[in-house]
Design an enzyme around this catalytic site. Structure first.
Site, PDB file in Angstrom:
ATOM      1  N   GLY B  12      23.339 -26.135  91.742  1.00 29.62           N
ATOM      2  CA  GLY B  12      24.408 -25.954  90.876  1.00 29.62           C
ATOM      3  C   GLY B  12      25.196 -24.551  90.652  1.00 29.62           C
ATOM      4  O   GLY B  12      24.284 -23.831  90.488  1.00 29.62           O
ATOM      5  N   ALA B  16      25.790 -21.219  84.586  1.00 30.30           N
ATOM      6  CA  ALA B  16      24.401 -20.966  84.468  1.00 30.30           C
ATOM      7  C   ALA B  16      23.411 -20.719  85.794  1.00 30.30           C
ATOM      8  O   ALA B  16      22.724 -19.992  85.944  1.00 30.30           O
ATOM      9  CB  ALA B  16      23.540 -22.399  83.929  1.00 30.30           C
ATOM     10  N   GLY B  17      23.882 -21.608  86.650  1.00 29.97           N
ATOM     11  CA  GLY B  17      23.413 -21.638  88.113  1.00 29.97           C
ATOM     12  C   GLY B  17      23.779 -20.032  88.716  1.00 29.97           C
ATOM     13  O   GLY B  17      22.746 -19.149  89.202  1.00 29.97           O
ATOM     14  N   PHE B 116      36.945 -20.224  65.798  1.00 31.99           N
ATOM     15  CA  PHE B 116      36.547 -21.292  66.216  1.00 31.99           C
ATOM     16  C   PHE B 116      35.836 -22.303  65.426  1.00 31.99           C
ATOM     17  O   PHE B 116      35.173 -21.798  64.489  1.00 31.99           O
ATOM     18  CB  PHE B 116      35.728 -21.177  67.806  1.00 31.99           C
ATOM     19  CG  PHE B 116      36.336 -21.697  69.011  1.00 31.99           C
ATOM     20  CD1 PHE B 116      37.336 -20.870  69.619  1.00 31.99           C
ATOM     21  CD2 PHE B 116      35.790 -23.040  69.366  1.00 31.99           C
ATOM     22  CE1 PHE B 116      37.812 -21.373  70.756  1.00 31.99           C
ATOM     23  CE2 PHE B 116      36.488 -23.231  70.643  1.00 31.99           C
ATOM     24  CZ  PHE B 116      37.433 -22.522  71.305  1.00 31.99           C
ATOM     25  N   GLN B 237      28.505 -35.179  72.802  1.00 31.19           N
ATOM     26  CA  GLN B 237      29.745 -34.768  71.982  1.00 31.19           C
ATOM     27  C   GLN B 237      31.070 -35.523  72.543  1.00 31.19           C
ATOM     28  O   GLN B 237      31.449 -35.239  73.613  1.00 31.19           O
ATOM     29  CB  GLN B 237      29.782 -33.369  72.001  1.00 31.19           C
ATOM     30  CG  GLN B 237      30.915 -32.687  71.322  1.00 31.19           C
ATOM     31  CD  GLN B 237      30.937 -31.184  70.930  1.00 31.19           C
ATOM     32  OE1 GLN B 237      31.384 -30.619  72.018  1.00 31.19           O
ATOM     33  NE2 GLN B 237      30.221 -30.546  69.989  1.00 31.19           N
ATOM     34  N   HIS B 239      34.809 -34.584  71.899  1.00 32.16           N
ATOM     35  CA  HIS B 239      35.910 -33.486  71.479  1.00 32.16           C
ATOM     36  C   HIS B 239      36.778 -34.156  70.893  1.00 32.16           C
ATOM     37  O   HIS B 239      37.321 -35.114  71.640  1.00 32.16           O
ATOM     38  CB  HIS B 239      36.110 -32.521  72.915  1.00 32.16           C
ATOM     39  CG  HIS B 239      36.818 -31.478  72.327  1.00 32.16           C
ATOM     40  ND1 HIS B 239      37.967 -31.428  71.858  1.00 32.16           N
ATOM     41  CD2 HIS B 239      36.140 -30.348  72.572  1.00 32.16           C
ATOM     42  CE1 HIS B 239      38.240 -30.065  71.472  1.00 32.16           C
ATOM     43  NE2 HIS B 239      37.502 -29.422  71.975  1.00 32.16           N
ATOM     44  N   LEU B 249      41.067 -32.061  78.213  1.00 25.26           N
ATOM     45  CA  LEU B 249      40.860 -31.326  77.123  1.00 25.26           C
ATOM     46  C   LEU B 249      41.710 -30.286  76.350  1.00 25.26           C
ATOM     47  O   LEU B 249      42.547 -29.799  77.514  1.00 25.26           O
ATOM     48  CB  LEU B 249      39.597 -30.225  77.393  1.00 25.26           C
ATOM     49  CG  LEU B 249      38.854 -29.482  76.166  1.00 25.26           C
ATOM     50  CD1 LEU B 249      38.445 -30.339  75.109  1.00 25.26           C
ATOM     51  CD2 LEU B 249      37.962 -28.444  76.743  1.00 25.26           C
ATOM     52  N   GLU B 252      39.737 -26.202  71.245  1.00 26.91           N
ATOM     53  CA  GLU B 252      39.689 -26.169  69.829  1.00 26.91           C
ATOM     54  C   GLU B 252      40.603 -24.828  69.406  1.00 26.91           C
ATOM     55  O   GLU B 252      40.896 -24.523  68.233  1.00 26.91           O
ATOM     56  CB  GLU B 252      38.326 -25.945  69.686  1.00 26.91           C
ATOM     57  CG  GLU B 252      37.726 -26.062  68.247  1.00 26.91           C
ATOM     58  CD  GLU B 252      36.322 -26.311  68.181  1.00 26.91           C
ATOM     59  OE1 GLU B 252      35.796 -27.352  68.778  1.00 26.91           O
ATOM     60  OE2 GLU B 252      35.739 -25.531  67.465  1.00 26.91           O
ATOM     61  N   ARG B 283      33.035 -30.367  65.892  1.00 31.30           N
ATOM     62  CA  ARG B 283      33.801 -31.485  66.573  1.00 31.30           C
ATOM     63  C   ARG B 283      33.315 -32.771  66.197  1.00 31.30           C
ATOM     64  O   ARG B 283      34.174 -33.969  66.085  1.00 31.30           O
ATOM     65  CB  ARG B 283      33.390 -31.164  68.206  1.00 31.30           C
ATOM     66  CG  ARG B 283      34.183 -29.820  68.544  1.00 31.30           C
ATOM     67  CD  ARG B 283      33.693 -29.473  69.873  1.00 31.30           C
ATOM     68  NE  ARG B 283      34.381 -28.468  70.444  1.00 31.30           N
ATOM     69  CZ  ARG B 283      34.253 -27.997  71.415  1.00 31.30           C
ATOM     70  NH1 ARG B 283      33.328 -28.173  72.463  1.00 31.30           N
ATOM     71  NH2 ARG B 283      34.867 -26.579  71.858  1.00 31.30           N
ATOM     72  N   HIS B 349      32.676 -35.219  76.093  1.00 33.27           N
ATOM     73  CA  HIS B 349      32.859 -34.015  76.543  1.00 33.27           C
ATOM     74  C   HIS B 349      31.829 -33.137  76.931  1.00 33.27           C
ATOM     75  O   HIS B 349      31.525 -32.532  77.873  1.00 33.27           O
ATOM     76  CB  HIS B 349      33.536 -33.069  75.385  1.00 33.27           C
ATOM     77  CG  HIS B 349      33.821 -31.719  75.394  1.00 33.27           C
ATOM     78  ND1 HIS B 349      34.539 -31.351  76.642  1.00 33.27           N
ATOM     79  CD2 HIS B 349      33.450 -30.551  74.841  1.00 33.27           C
ATOM     80  CE1 HIS B 349      34.782 -29.931  76.566  1.00 33.27           C
ATOM     81  NE2 HIS B 349      34.136 -29.583  75.533  1.00 33.27           N
ATOM     82  N   GLU B 380      24.142 -27.009  81.051  1.00 35.28           N
ATOM     83  CA  GLU B 380      24.298 -28.343  80.435  1.00 35.28           C
ATOM     84  C   GLU B 380      23.347 -29.339  80.749  1.00 35.28           C
ATOM     85  O   GLU B 380      23.138 -30.258  79.946  1.00 35.28           O
ATOM     86  CB  GLU B 380      26.048 -29.163  80.494  1.00 35.28           C
ATOM     87  CG  GLU B 380      26.039 -30.160  79.721  1.00 35.28           C
ATOM     88  CD  GLU B 380      27.639 -30.685  80.019  1.00 35.28           C
ATOM     89  OE1 GLU B 380      28.419 -29.878  80.423  1.00 35.28           O
ATOM     90  OE2 GLU B 380      28.013 -31.946  79.332  1.00 35.28           O
ATOM     91  N   ARG B 391      26.979 -29.657  69.269  1.00 35.49           N
ATOM     92  CA  ARG B 391      27.195 -28.225  69.866  1.00 35.49           C
ATOM     93  C   ARG B 391      28.549 -27.837  69.024  1.00 35.49           C
ATOM     94  O   ARG B 391      29.581 -28.247  69.112  1.00 35.49           O
ATOM     95  CB  ARG B 391      27.523 -28.331  71.095  1.00 35.49           C
ATOM     96  CG  ARG B 391      27.608 -26.911  71.758  1.00 35.49           C
ATOM     97  CD  ARG B 391      28.011 -26.993  73.397  1.00 35.49           C
ATOM     98  NE  ARG B 391      28.869 -27.641  73.934  1.00 35.49           N
ATOM     99  CZ  ARG B 391      30.290 -27.216  74.023  1.00 35.49           C
ATOM    100  NH1 ARG B 391      30.650 -26.139  73.467  1.00 35.49           N
ATOM    101  NH2 ARG B 391      31.010 -27.794  74.665  1.00 35.49           N
TER     102      ARG B 391
END
Lengths: 233, 576
Positions: B12, B16-17, B116, B237, B239, B249, B252, B283, B349, B380, B391
């Site tokens: 990935g 993160a990866g 936010f 979640q 959204h 999306l 927000e 959310r 989401h 994720e 979240r």
């Protein structure tokens, strides 16, 4: 509403050369071209091959030639195109299969312009300061999603495989005009070479093709001016 | 077959990866596997911002961020992890800036910050400006910046390689993975001392989703099939502001900049439910407000959507701070957000649940948090758990950089202290069998039929509001769809860029994720965060202040509970 998608198909495992195949589909005028491709793949012929991911114009996977123009299949609605739509792979790179082209050369050109911040001063404890005006200076070229629509619309790219192409120049521009970057001279040297910005003939195809609305030709011209006048402003 | 040997393989190439890869680059021999090209990863679709208590525009403290994260997650958050998230967010955001990320700036040249949902000053008093942002394409700039750093550090990328299987020794030590090279159809064994799964979410399980088509839970499913539990999968979640019918999306940040949700009567309804934060409530709550408005007949024209109204905002603010999302409204709905309200509905989401890890990113195998040697997960696809039952906006990006970075650093230590474990016998056997099985069937049900039914079923029975009857029916039907999947056939039997095959493989992964989600959701007889049940409308701390672990074993599914780590903040009623 009935639409006919005329798609250039090519599978190297079985075809000698590419050929068009027609598909008549029931689509809503507000459907994306990608929805049409999905409908074919999912309901009629699973072998139809194309790249796609985000489906809303931000990942850059599904650039292709739609009615002769480079577009993202997920960002064009059927209602913009008429009832008969021709879909082909991007021009200039080898076709891997159907609408998928080999992207190796594209990413190699991108990497060649050192597309990363070069700043050897060790940053202070906080952030490097940059005024809103300095930040705005390179905003346009930060939008690039590396979809290759610009580079594969450029007639110079079609005939000169060494030309770095518009997308690489856009990504060089993004750093050359970033007040935090110190690698501008290095990148300008690269772009002043045989395969750099001087191959550009200001055709503006790249600007027309960009799905992100980047003024690609303007960015290329700004790089040329930086080379001519040795100033980056 | 092809064989590769590395110190670390990272599966990935999202935030993160890549963040993990950058920690390891130049210090260890690593490979990053992506089924796309790395900059196409779904991190790039994140819009609004990444929170960190920099305090650049008003007073802020990481403790406030930690509190908001815990409360936002309805107290199911592991508070040691939330502390790490909030504390290290500050450093991580500055590190991104140092790597070149072009944040929007304040007049004095610092990183600008905006409001936010769920982010507050002084433990809930009112909204705070904590989200650092780059227009409404913060995720795009993060993925670009991290990919650029990967290039700078000569990271070895295996682009367009699809994960098929994870490899473990007979003693249960991670030792690599098996990938399928999309262009050629070749199977690769990637043998490594450490493996990081950072394959993202599985939003494609639902019909209306903001997720990319690549969001099919491949890494989660691969781990689950190898006996690794999945944690808190019932917390998914929705959204509140997805483009009507399409699910794309609308950040927000639109509400952070002053946008208002209105029902069919034109009423700004959010304040009726959440007096303090109104439209900026978390959310899970705002999605339920919309559900309630629609249920009570106050959707627009009695339909199942409401409006996101930006028409009162200065047009130049929209152009400067929300250019992309307003462009989406123009492109896909033909709506001009400067003069017309935008039709929206909740969209699937983000997975709060996933592969369970500790705060170093090590995957754990049980409720005692026993690590699996060499096996890491982040982003994720992982569940640390910093998001608990819901979240907060921007915290996904914080999670990626903070825990991607921690996992990378911990992997480096592991690599230095450990030898390369042996591969299991015939490492490609399971992967080859899976794919050959799909390829070999001359005739059968189309994957599309199964996928579409799964997506509608999950949308209908396992989304914003749930109950036992609906979920029991969904569980049974998913079981039947899994059996149908064992008979699905594809058209393309070739080896060159066979996406027909890979889409079928992805469907199998999604069915696994759906199964685990329903299992957790049925077991959890309470309502908390993103998991809301009509038949159990209240939170039940006495029985359910606990994580769920779902295992798939030879004897079927097994459910266990894992305690929540509570340090600073005792559970309280969650009001905004």
């Amino acid at each position: 509403m009935e639409y006919t998608l005329r798609i250039k198909r090519y599978n190297p495992d079985q075809d000698v050369k590419p050929a068009f195949k027609e598909y008549t589909l029931d689509l809503a005028p507000t459907d994306r071209v990608l929805d049409g491709l999905n409908q074919i793949k999912w309901n009629h012929d699973g072998s139809l091959t194309y790249r796609r991911s985000c489906g809303h114009g931000v990942c850059g996977s599904d650039a292709m030639r739609i009615n002769g123009r480079n577009r993202l299949a997920c960002k064009v609605l059927m209602q913009e195109l008429g009832r008969r739509v021709t879909i082909e792979p991007l021009i200039g790179y080898a076709v891997v299969k159907d609408l998928v082209v080999d992207m190796d050369q594209f990413f190699a050109s991108y990497k060649a312009v050192k597309p990363y911040l070069i700043a050897d001063d060790s940053p202070s404890a906080g952030e490097r300061r940059q005024s809103p005006a300095q930040r705005e200076r390179f905003d346009d070229t930060t939008k690039c999603i590396l979809c290759a629509a610009c580079t594969t619309s450029c007639p110079i790219t079609w005939t000169n495989e060494n030309f770095v192409g518009p997308a690489a120049i856009v990504n060089a521009h993004r750093f050359i005009f970033d007040s935090r970057d110190q690698g501008g001279a290095e990148r300008l040297r690269i772009l002043n070479g045989q395969s750099g910005v001087w191959r550009c003939r200001t055709v503006f195809n790249c600007t027309d093709a960009c799905p992100r609305g980047i003024e690609v030709t303007k960015a290329i011209e700004e790089v040329k001016r930086a080379l001519l006048y040795e100033q980056v402003v | 077959m092809a064989y590769h040997r590395f110190d670390a393989v990272i599966v990935g190439a999202g935030g993160a990866g890549l963040m993990a890869a950058i920690q390891l680059a130049g210090k260890a021999n690593i490979a990053v596997v992506s089924k796309l090209y790395p900059p196409r990863s779904h991190t790039g679709a994140a819009q609004g911002g990444i929170s960190a208590a920099l305090g650049n525009t008003e007073e802020d403290h990481w403790q406030w961020h930690m509190f908001d994260t815990v409360k936002g997650g309805d107290y199911l958050v592991d508070q040691d992890a939330a502390e790490v998230l909030a504390r290290e967010a500050v450093d991580a955001v500055l590190e991104l800036e140092h790597m070149g990320l072009p944040f929007n700036r304040t007049p004095d040249g610092r990183i600008d910050q905006r409001r936010f949902g769920g982010h507050t000053r002084n433990f809930g008093e009112g909204p705070v400006r904590r989200a650092c942002y780059a227009a409404d394409r913060t995720g795009h700039m993060i993925i670009q910046t991290l990919y650029q750093q990967g290039i700078k550090h000569n990271v070895n990328f295996l682009d367009e390689h699809h994960l098929i299987d994870l490899l473990f020794t007979d003693d249960g030590i991670a030792c690599g993975c098996v990938t399928y090279e999309v262009k050629t159809g070749e199977i690769h064994t990637v043998h490594a001392k450490t493996v990081l799964v950072a394959t993202g979410g599985y939003g494609r399980v639902w019909k209306i989703t903001s997720n990319a088509m690549a969001g099919t839970g491949d890494g989660m499913a691969a781990a689950y099939r190898r006996g690794v539990p999945l944690m808190d999968m019932e917390f998914y979640q929705f959204h509140p502001t997805g483009i009507y019918k399409l699910g794309v999306l609308l950040s927000e940040a639109a509400r952070g900049e002053g946008g208002i949700l209105r029902n069919g009567d034109g009423e700004a309804f959010a304040a009726r439910y959440a007096p303090t934060l109104g439209d900026l409530a978390p959310r899970d709550m705002v999605s339920r407000f919309i559900y309630q408005e629609v249920k009570e007949g106050r959707g627009v024209n009695g339909e199942d959507y409401v409006y996101l109204d930006l028409t009162h905002l200065p047009p130049e603010l929209i152009d400067e701070k929300l250019p992309d999302i307003t462009d989406f409204a123009r492109t896909y709905l033909g709506v001009e957000p400067k003069t017309e309200p935008i039709p929206i509905q909740p969209t699937a989401h983000y997975a709060m649940g996933g592969i369970p890890t500790d705060i170093e990113g090590r995957v754990i195998r049980d409720e005692l948090a026993t690590p699996i040697p060499g096996f890491y997960a982040a982003g994720e696809s992982a569940c640390v758990s910093v998001h608990g039952a819901n979240r907060l906006g921007t915290n996904s990006l914080v999670d990626l950089v903070v825990f991607g970075r921690r996992a990378g650093k911990h992997m480096l230590g592991f690599i230095e202290g450990n030898a390369l474990p042996p591969l299991p016998t015939d490492p490609e056997f399971a992967a080859r069998a899976q794919l050959a099985d799909i390829l070999s069937r001359p005739k059968g049900i189309r994957a599309t039929e199964i996928r579409e039914e799964m997506q509608e079923l999950m949308m209908d029975k396992v989304s914003v509001v749930r109950d036992a009857a609906g979920m029991t029916a969904a569980k049974e039907r998913i079981g039947e769809l899994r059996r149908a999947f064992a008979n699905c056939a594809i058209d393309d039997k070739g080896t060159t860029y066979n996406t027909d095959l890979l889409e079928a493989h992805e469907l199998g992964c999604m069915l696994d994720c759906a199964e685990a989600t329903i299992e957790g959701a049925l077991a959890r007889t309470e309502s908390r965060g993103g998991h809301y049940r009509d038949d159990y409308p209240n939170r039940d701390d006495a029985n359910w202040l606990a994580h769920t672990l779902v295992y798939r074993g030879s004897g079927g599914l097994e459910m266990r509970k894992k305690p929540v780590t509570i340090t600073e903040f005792q559970p309280k009623e969650r009001k905004y």
